[in-house]
Motif scaffolding. Structure first.
Motif, PDB file in Angstrom:
ATOM      1  N   ARG A   1      -3.137   8.177   3.446  1.00 31.34           N
ATOM      2  CA  ARG A   1      -3.182   9.524   2.917  1.00 31.34           C
ATOM      3  C   ARG A   1      -2.305   9.647   1.668  1.00 31.34           C
ATOM      4  O   ARG A   1      -1.123   9.305   1.693  1.00 31.34           O
ATOM      5  CB  ARG A   1      -2.693  10.474   3.996  1.00 31.34           C
ATOM      6  CG  ARG A   1      -3.281  11.842   3.885  1.00 31.34           C
ATOM      7  CD  ARG A   1      -2.950  12.621   5.119  1.00 31.34           C
ATOM      8  NE  ARG A   1      -1.509  12.769   5.242  1.00 31.34           N
ATOM      9  CZ  ARG A   1      -0.917  13.148   6.352  1.00 31.34           C
ATOM     10  NH1 ARG A   1      -1.616  13.366   7.430  1.00 31.34           N
ATOM     11  NH2 ARG A   1       0.404  13.304   6.389  1.00 31.34           N
ATOM     12  N   ASP A   2      -2.883  10.103   0.580  1.00 31.79           N
ATOM     13  CA  ASP A   2      -2.100  10.302  -0.648  1.00 31.79           C
ATOM     14  C   ASP A   2      -1.217  11.533  -0.502  1.00 31.79           C
ATOM     15  O   ASP A   2      -1.658  12.569  -0.036  1.00 31.79           O
ATOM     16  CB  ASP A   2      -3.041  10.502  -1.843  1.00 31.79           C
ATOM     17  CG  ASP A   2      -3.743   9.211  -2.200  1.00 31.79           C
ATOM     18  OD1 ASP A   2      -3.443   8.189  -1.560  1.00 31.79           O
ATOM     19  OD2 ASP A   2      -4.585   9.234  -3.107  1.00 31.79           O
ATOM     20  N   ARG A   3       0.019  11.391  -0.950  1.00 31.75           N
ATOM     21  CA  ARG A   3       0.918  12.547  -0.921  1.00 31.75           C
ATOM     22  C   ARG A   3       1.720  12.548  -2.203  1.00 31.75           C
ATOM     23  O   ARG A   3       2.033  11.491  -2.739  1.00 31.75           O
ATOM     24  CB  ARG A   3       1.907  12.451   0.232  1.00 31.75           C
ATOM     25  CG  ARG A   3       1.260  12.644   1.567  1.00 31.75           C
ATOM     26  CD  ARG A   3       2.322  12.455   2.606  1.00 31.75           C
ATOM     27  NE  ARG A   3       1.764  11.710   3.715  1.00 31.75           N
ATOM     28  CZ  ARG A   3       2.480  11.350   4.765  1.00 31.75           C
ATOM     29  NH1 ARG A   3       3.773  11.614   4.814  1.00 31.75           N
ATOM     30  NH2 ARG A   3       1.924  10.701   5.753  1.00 31.75           N
ATOM     31  N   GLU A   4       2.048  13.731  -2.654  1.00 28.45           N
ATOM     32  CA  GLU A   4       2.914  13.812  -3.824  1.00 28.45           C
ATOM     33  C   GLU A   4       3.678  15.119  -3.788  1.00 28.45           C
ATOM     34  O   GLU A   4       3.098  16.192  -3.786  1.00 28.45           O
ATOM     35  CB  GLU A   4       2.103  13.721  -5.116  1.00 28.45           C
ATOM     36  CG  GLU A   4       3.014  13.668  -6.323  1.00 28.45           C
ATOM     37  CD  GLU A   4       2.272  13.531  -7.632  1.00 28.45           C
ATOM     38  OE1 GLU A   4       1.032  13.529  -7.614  1.00 28.45           O
ATOM     39  OE2 GLU A   4       2.955  13.449  -8.661  1.00 28.45           O
TER      40      GLU A   4
ATOM     41  N   THR B   1       4.322  17.713   3.543  1.00 28.32           N
ATOM     42  CA  THR B   1       3.450  16.603   3.866  1.00 28.32           C
ATOM     43  C   THR B   1       2.275  17.008   4.737  1.00 28.32           C
ATOM     44  O   THR B   1       1.505  16.184   5.165  1.00 28.32           O
ATOM     45  CB  THR B   1       4.237  15.482   4.568  1.00 28.32           C
ATOM     46  OG1 THR B   1       4.884  16.047   5.694  1.00 28.32           O
ATOM     47  CG2 THR B   1       5.249  14.871   3.635  1.00 28.32           C
TER      48      THR B   1
ATOM     49  N   GLN C   1      10.355  18.393   5.012  1.00 26.90           N
ATOM     50  CA  GLN C   1       9.366  17.362   5.265  1.00 26.90           C
ATOM     51  C   GLN C   1       8.034  17.983   5.657  1.00 26.90           C
ATOM     52  O   GLN C   1       6.999  17.727   5.072  1.00 26.90           O
ATOM     53  CB  GLN C   1       9.914  16.485   6.386  1.00 26.90           C
ATOM     54  CG  GLN C   1       8.899  15.701   7.158  1.00 26.90           C
ATOM     55  CD  GLN C   1       8.820  14.299   6.607  1.00 26.90           C
ATOM     56  OE1 GLN C   1       9.639  13.921   5.800  1.00 26.90           O
ATOM     57  NE2 GLN C   1       7.843  13.557   7.025  1.00 26.90           N
TER      58      GLN C   1
ATOM     59  N   VAL D   1       8.570  11.554   2.541  1.00 28.33           N
ATOM     60  CA  VAL D   1       7.730  10.842   1.581  1.00 28.33           C
ATOM     61  C   VAL D   1       7.643  11.674   0.307  1.00 28.33           C
ATOM     62  O   VAL D   1       7.133  12.793   0.313  1.00 28.33           O
ATOM     63  CB  VAL D   1       6.321  10.597   2.140  1.00 28.33           C
ATOM     64  CG1 VAL D   1       5.452   9.916   1.087  1.00 28.33           C
ATOM     65  CG2 VAL D   1       6.401   9.762   3.392  1.00 28.33           C
TER      66      VAL D   1
END
Lengths: 384, 573
Positions: free
Chosen positions: A87-90, B7, B3, A79
Motif C-alpha cells: 500500500r502506497d502511503r505518503e 495511514t 499514526q 510510516v
C-alpha cells in the motif's frame, strides 16, 4: 528511530532548460539509487559526499519536499513514506512534524524574529494549536536557549550570520520535533565563523539531545560533528560508520580519497600475522597494521595520507624501517606545513610535513610510514 | 494517534478533499480564467474568418487581400515596423550606454528625462507631432514657410510615422538596455582594451554581442508594439494614403456594412507576421543564460572618459530631449491656452485663456470617460495582478506540465495587437458565451484589457516571485503550514511590492489604451483615449491640448507619488 529502506529517486534532466514552444528532450538521472539506512535515537548522523551524490535529495525526501520513486521511510513506528511495497502511503510535508534548517536558513524577511519562530506553532491544525499565551512562552523559551531573546522584536533580516543560524535552529526546534534535519547550514559562512558555529552546533545538539541528520560536503565538518557518518557517492551509500572508523578504515578508494587520502598503491599480502602484515607493492614491501589475517590470494589497495608520511634525509636515516627511498621532485610551502612530492621508483608520493623539515628538489630522501596509519582497502576478489 | 490519522485507507471523502484542496481549486480557477480570456478571442476570430454559414471558406481572405494595394500594405507594415524598431533600438541603446558607461555631464538629469516620454500616451504624442510638423498647420513648418515658401517637414509620411513611433518607444528600449549595461561586468570590456583592441573594436566585438540577448528582448517588445500600433498609422499614415495592417483593419471595420470576416483575415495575417517576428527574435535571443554577464554583483561603474567629446555628446543628448520631449509637450501646453489652433506669435499669446479647461471640466462626456477609464484601469490592474500572482506561482514553482501550459497561455496575447484583440472580443460577445450581458457594457472593455495586458502583469509577477527563494516556501511547509497558509502568510506578502509595481504599471497603460477600446466602446462607455480620438477626428485640437495637459499631469502625479512613497514598501517602477 528513523529507517530508510531501498529508497530510489530519478530526476528528469531537461536538455534544453527553457524554451517556449520548443520541444524539450529529457534524460533520466538517478539521484538516489537504493539507499537503506538506520538512524538511532539521539544520534547526530551525517550524510557526507560531493555535490550530486544524493545526500540532499535523501534529506529532502525525509522532509517530504521530494517524492521518491520507491522505497520506505519510517519514523519510529510511523510510516512517513512508502511506495512500491504494497500500500502506497505518503504523509504530506506539512504533517510530518519535523524540524529543518535550510542551507540559506530561509528566514522569512517580512517577519520579526519572534514571528519567524512562532510561525510553526501558529500554523498547527486548530485542535493542536497552543493558546496565544502558550505560544509566546514557548517562543521566548526557545529564543532564550538560543540567546536571541533580546532580539525578539527585531526584523529578522537585521541579524548577523551566526544569529540567523540560531534563529533558523530556534524555528526548527520550537515544536520539539522528534528529528532535526540540517541541510549544509554552515556552507554559506566564511571559514572563521564556520568553525565557531560548528562547535556551537555540536554543543546545542548535545544539550538538547535531539536526533539530527546533517548534510555536508565538508569532511572536516562531518568528522567533527557526527556520531555516525554515511559517505555517499552517485546516489548510493559507500560506507557507514563512526568518524574514526571511516577515517582509519575506508572500505573503498572513493571513501579513502574523500576523507583525505591521496597516495594509493596496489598491494598483495606476502606475510600475514596477528596484528601486522607485510604487503608487496610495485615500490617495495611495506608493513601494515591489520585487525585480522589477510587473504593471500586477494589484491588490495593501500591508502597513505600525506600527513602520515615522514620525510628524512637519506644520509642520516637508516635504509631499514617501514617506508621507501626516493628523490624529492617538487615541494611547496603552505605556511603551516610543507608539501613534498617524492619520486619513489616511478610513483609520486605526496608527503605533508612540519615546516621545519624542507628538502629542495633533487634531494635523496627516506620516507617513513607508521604501519598503523596505513589503510588497507580490499579491491576485487578480497573478502572484507 | 498521529499514526492512525495518516495511514488510514484513503476514503472517498478524503479523496474529494484532496482533489478540492484550496491549492487545486485556486490554481484551476486561475488557469480556467486565463484560458478563457486568451483562447475565446483566438477561436472566435478563427471561426468568424474561415466559416461562413457553417461552411469553411477562404472568401474572406480573397476579399481582404484581393483588393489592390496588398503588396504596398504588407511592405508598409514591414518598413514601418522595422524602421521604427531600429530607430528606437539605436537611440535607446545609445542613451543607455551614454548614461551608464560614460562620464557625460548631467547624467542623472538625462536618466530622469529619458523616462518622461513613458508617461505621455502615444495618442497624445502623435497628435502633438501633428501640431508640430503637419505641412499645413505645423508650428515647425511655419519657419520653413516663411523662409523658403514651403514646409520642411511632412509628418503624414513614412519617415514621419517612423520618427513618431520610434522616438515614442525609446524609453522602453532605454529601460531594457539600462538594466543590461548596469549588470554587465565592465572588466569584460577592459580586458578587450588590455588585449589591444581599439574602443571601436571593443564596442563591435565585445559590447554589442554581449548585449545581444537584451537587445533581442527589447526588439521583441518594441517590434510587436509597433506592428500593432494603432494611433500612428491611423492618424499619420491614412491621411498620406499609407496603409498598414492595423489601419486597414480599422478602415474595414468603420466602413458600413462591416466586412468582419475580411477584418478577421487581415488580423490573422497580422498575427502571423507577429509570430514570425517573435520566432526570429527568440532565436536571436538564444538561451539568454549563455552569457553570464549578470552576476548580481554591484559593479563599480567604470566610466568611459569621453574626453573632448564630453560636451558635444551632452549637447546632442540635450537637443534630442528638447526635440522629442519638450517640443511636443510645449506645443500642447501652448495650444491648450488658445481659443483656436494657430501659429506661435505675440498676438496669439495675448489671447491666452483658460476657457478650454473650463469647457473640458463642464463636458459631461469628459467626466464620464474619466470615470470609465479609472474604473477600467483599476479593475484591469487588480484582476490581472490577482490572476498573474497565481499563474506566476504555477510557472515558477509548479509541475512541469501545468508550468508549460500557463507559460504559453499567458504569452499568446503578446502576438495579438490591441486592435485585433478588440475585434476578436467583439466576435466573441456578439455570440455571447456568458450568461450575463457583456456587449455594450464596460465589461467587454475589461475583458479585452485583461486579455491585452495579461503578459505585462505576468512579467511583473514572475520577476517578483523569482526573487523569492524556494526555500522560504519549503521551510514554511516543513514548519507545518498548509499550502493556503504558506500562500497567504509567506508568498503573497513577499510578492506584494512586485505585484504593486505591476498594478501601477497596468493602471497607467490601461488609462492610455486606445487600440482595443476603439472597436468595443459604445455611447456611455467611452474611455479617455476614445474621447481624444473622437475630438481629433472633429478637429478640436485646442480642447485635446487641454485634455492632454490634464492627463499628463495626472499620470505624472501618480508616478511621482509612487516614486516618493513606493520605495518605502520596496516598489520599483
Amino acid at each position: 528511530m528513523l529507517r530508510i529502506d531501498n529508497l530510489r529517486k530519478t530526476f528528469d534532466v531537461p536538455s534544453d532548460q527553457r524554451g517556449r514552444g520548443r520541444a524539450t528532450a529529457s534524460a533520466q538521472l538517478a539521484a538516489i539509487d537504493d539507499v537503506s539506512l538506520e538512524i538511532h535515537e539521539g544520534e547526530m548522523f551525517t550524510f557526507l559526499g560531493p555535490s550530486g551524490c544524493g545526500k540532499t535529495t535523501t534529506l529532502r525526501s525525509i522532509a517530504g519536499l521530494e517524492r521518491p520513486d520507491s522505497g520506505e521511510i519510517r519514523l519510529s513506528e510511523r510510516v512517513l513514506f512508502s511506495r512500491g511495497r504494497g500500500r502506497d502511503r505518503e504523509v504530506p510535508v506539512n504533517r510530518r512534524g519535523l524540524g529543518m534548517v535550510f542551507q540559506s536558513y530561509a528566514i522569512w524577511p517580512h517577519l520579526s524574529v519572534f514571528d519567524n519562530v512562532a510561525f510553526p506553532l501558529q500554523v498547527m491544525p486548530r485542535r493542536d494549536r497552543p493558546k496565544k499565551k502558550v505560544i509566546e512562552e514557548r517562543v521566548m523559551r526557545v529564543l532564550a536557549t538560543m540567546e536571541l531573546d533580546a532580539f525578539a522584536g527585531r526584523s529578522a533580516t537585521k541579524l548577523s550570520g551566526g544569529q540567523q543560524q540560531r534563529l533558523a535552529l530556534a524555528r526548527a526546534l520550537v515544536t520539539e520535533p522528534p528529528l532535526l534535519l540540517l541541510d549544509e547550514p554552515l556552507s554559506n559562512l566564511d571559514a572563521k565563523l564556520r568553525e565557531s558555529l560548528r562547535f556551537e552546533l555540536k554543543r546545542l545538539q548535545h544539550e538538547i539531545g535531539i536526533t539530527s541528520i546533517y548534510v555536508t560536503h565538508d569532511q572536516v565538518e562531518a568528522l567533527a560533528l557526527s556520531s555516525r557518518i554515511a559517505v555517499m557517492s552517485k546516489g548510493q551509500v559507500a560506507q557507514v560508520g563512526a568518524p574514526r572508523d571511516i577515517y582509519t578504515h575506508p572500505e573503498s578508494k572513493f571513501v579513502a580519497e574523500f576523507i583525505g587520502n591521496s597516495n594509493f598503491l596496489p598491494a598483495t599480502a606476502v606475510e600475514s600475522g596477528n596484528g601486522t602484515a607485510i604487503v608487496e607493492t610495485p615500490q617495495g614491501r611495506l608493513e601494515v597494521a591489520v585487525d585480522r589475517p589477510l587473504d593471500a590470494t586477494a589484491s588490495y589497495l593501500i591508502g597513505i595520507r600525506p600527513e602520515s608520511v615522514e620525510v628524512l634525509a637519506a644520509e642520516t636515516a637508516p635504509a631499514a624501517g617501514n617506508g621507501f627511498s626516493g628523490t624529492v621532485a617538487a615541494r611547496s610551502y603552505l605556511g603551516e606545513a610543507v608539501d613534498h612530492i617524492v619520486d619513489i621508483g616511478g610513483y609520486e608520493m605526496r608527503a605533508r610535513v612540519n615546516p621545519s623539515v624542507s628538502f629542495p628538489a633533487g634531494t635523496a630522501v627516506r620516507l617513513r610510514i607508521d604501519p598503523a596509519t596505513i589503510s588497507l582497502i580490499p579491491t576485487e576478489g578480497a573478502s572484507r | 494517534m498521529l499514526q492512525q490519522r495518516y495511514t488510514e485507507e484513503r476514503s472517498a471523502g478524503q479523496l474529494v478533499r484532496r482533489v478540492l484542496s484550496p491549492k487545486n481549486v485556486i490554481v484551476f480557477l486561475a488557469i480556467l480564467i486565463i484560458g478563457y480570456l486568451v483562447l475565446t478571442p483566438a477561436i472566435y476570430l478563427f471561426i468568424a474568418t474561415f466559416f461562413s454559414g457553417g461552411a469553411f471558406t477562404l472568401d474572406a481572405f480573397r476579399r481582404a487581400y484581393g483588393t489592390s494595394g496588398l503588396d504596398s500594405m504588407v511592405l508598409s507594415s514591414i518598413v514601418f515596423t522595422v524602421g521604427a524598431t531600429v530607430l528606437a533600438l539605436a537611440l535607446g541603446t545609445a542613451l543607455a550606454y551614454i548614461t551608464v558607461r560614460t562620464n557625460v555631464p548631467f547624467r542623472s538629469l538625462i536618466v530622469a528625462t529619458s523616462l518622461v516620454p513613458l508617461i505621455v500616451p502615444g495618442l497624445l504624442y502623435t497628435i502633438a507631432w501633428v501640431m508640430v510638423a503637419s505641412p499645413n498647420v505645423g508650428i515647425a513648418n511655419q519657419i520653413g514657410n516663411a523662409l523658403t515658401g514651403g514646409p520642411w517637414f511632412d509628418i503624414f509620411s513614412m519617415p514621419g510615422m517612423i520618427w513618431v513611433e520610434g522616438t515614442h518607444n525609446v524609453p522602453l528600449v532605454y529601460l531594457f538596455m539600462f538594466v543590461a549595461f548596469r549588470a554587465m561586468d565592465p572588466s569584460l570590456e577592459e580586458s578587450a582594451l588590455v588585449n589591444g583592441a581599439t574602443r571601436a573594436t571593443m564596442l563591435r566585438r565585445i559590447t554589442i554581442p554581449l548585449m545581444r540577448p537584451a537587445l533581442a528582448a527589447a526588439a521583441l517588445v518594441v517590434g510587436v508594439k509597433t506592428l500593432g500600433s494603432f494611433e500612428v498609422p491611423t492618424l499619420l499614415g491614412v491621411p498620406g494614403g499609407i496603409f498598414v495592417f492595423v489601419s486597414r483593419i480599422y478602415y474595414v471595420m468603420s466602413d458600413f456594412p462591416y466586412d468582419t470576416a475580411a477584418a478577421g483575415a487581415l488580423s490573422i495575417g497580422l498575427v502571423v507576421l507577429a509570430i514570425l517576428g517573435t520566432w526570429a527574435l527568440n532565436r536571436m535571443q538564444g538561451d539568454g543564460k549563455q552569457y553570464a554577464t549578470v552576476t548580481g554583483k554591484g559593479f563599480r561603474p567604470a566610466a568611459l572618459d569621453l574626453g573632448r567629446w564630453k560636451w558635444p555628446v551632452a549637447i546632442g543628448v540635450l537637443v534630442y530631449f528638447l526635440v522629442t520631449t519638450a517640443l511636443p509637450l510645449f506645443v500642447m501646453a501652448y495650444n491648450s491656452l488658445l481659443p483656436h489652433f494657430q501659429a506661435i506669435s505675440i498676438r496669439a499669446m495675448s489671447e491666452f485663456t483658460l476657457q478650454n479647461y473650463v469647457d473640458l471640466f463642464e463636458n459631461p462626456i469628459f467626466a464620464r470617460s474619466v470615470g470609465n477609464s479609472l474604473l477600467l484601469a483599476v479593475g484591469t490592474a487588480t484582476a490581472i495582478m490577482v490572476l498573474t500572482a497565481v499563474a506566476a506561482w504555477v510557472v515558477v514553482r509548479g509541475r512541469r506540465r501545468s508550468r508549460k501550459l500557463v507559460d504559453q497561455l499567458t504569452f499568446i496575447p503578446m502576438v495579438f495587437p490591441g486592435l485585433v484583440i478588440g475585434l476578436a472580443v467583439s466576435f466573441v460577445y456578439l455570440r455571447n458565451p456568458l450568461p450575463i450581458a457583456v456587449y455594450g457594457t464596460l465589461l467587454i472593455l475589461l475583458i479585452a484589457y485583461m486579455t491585452n495586458f495579461l503578459p505585462y502583469g505576468m512579467r511583473y509577477a514572475m520577476s517578483s516571485l523569482q526573487q523569492i527563494s524556494a526555500e522560504l516556501e519549503e521551510s514554511s511547509a516543513v514548519a507545518g503550514a498548509s499550502w493556503w497558509q504558506t500562500w497567504t502568510r509567506i508568498v503573497l506578502p513577499l510578492m506584494f511590492p512586485g505585484l504593486m509595481a505591476g498594478w501601477i504599471y497596468l493602471l497607467i497603460v490601461a488609462v492610455r489604451e486606445l487600440g482595443s477600446s476603439i472597436l468595443l466602446y459604445s455611447p456611455g462607455n467611452e474611455v479617455i483615449a476614445v474621447l481624444i480620438f473622437q475630438m481629433y477626428e472633429e478637429g478640436e485640437l485646442v480642447d485635446i491640448s487641454a485634455l492632454g495637459v490634464v492627463l499628463v499631469v495626472f499620470l505624472s502625479l501618480i508616478v511621482a507619488l509612487v516614486h516618493k512613497f513606493g520605495s518605502r514598501v520596496g516598489i520599483r517602477l
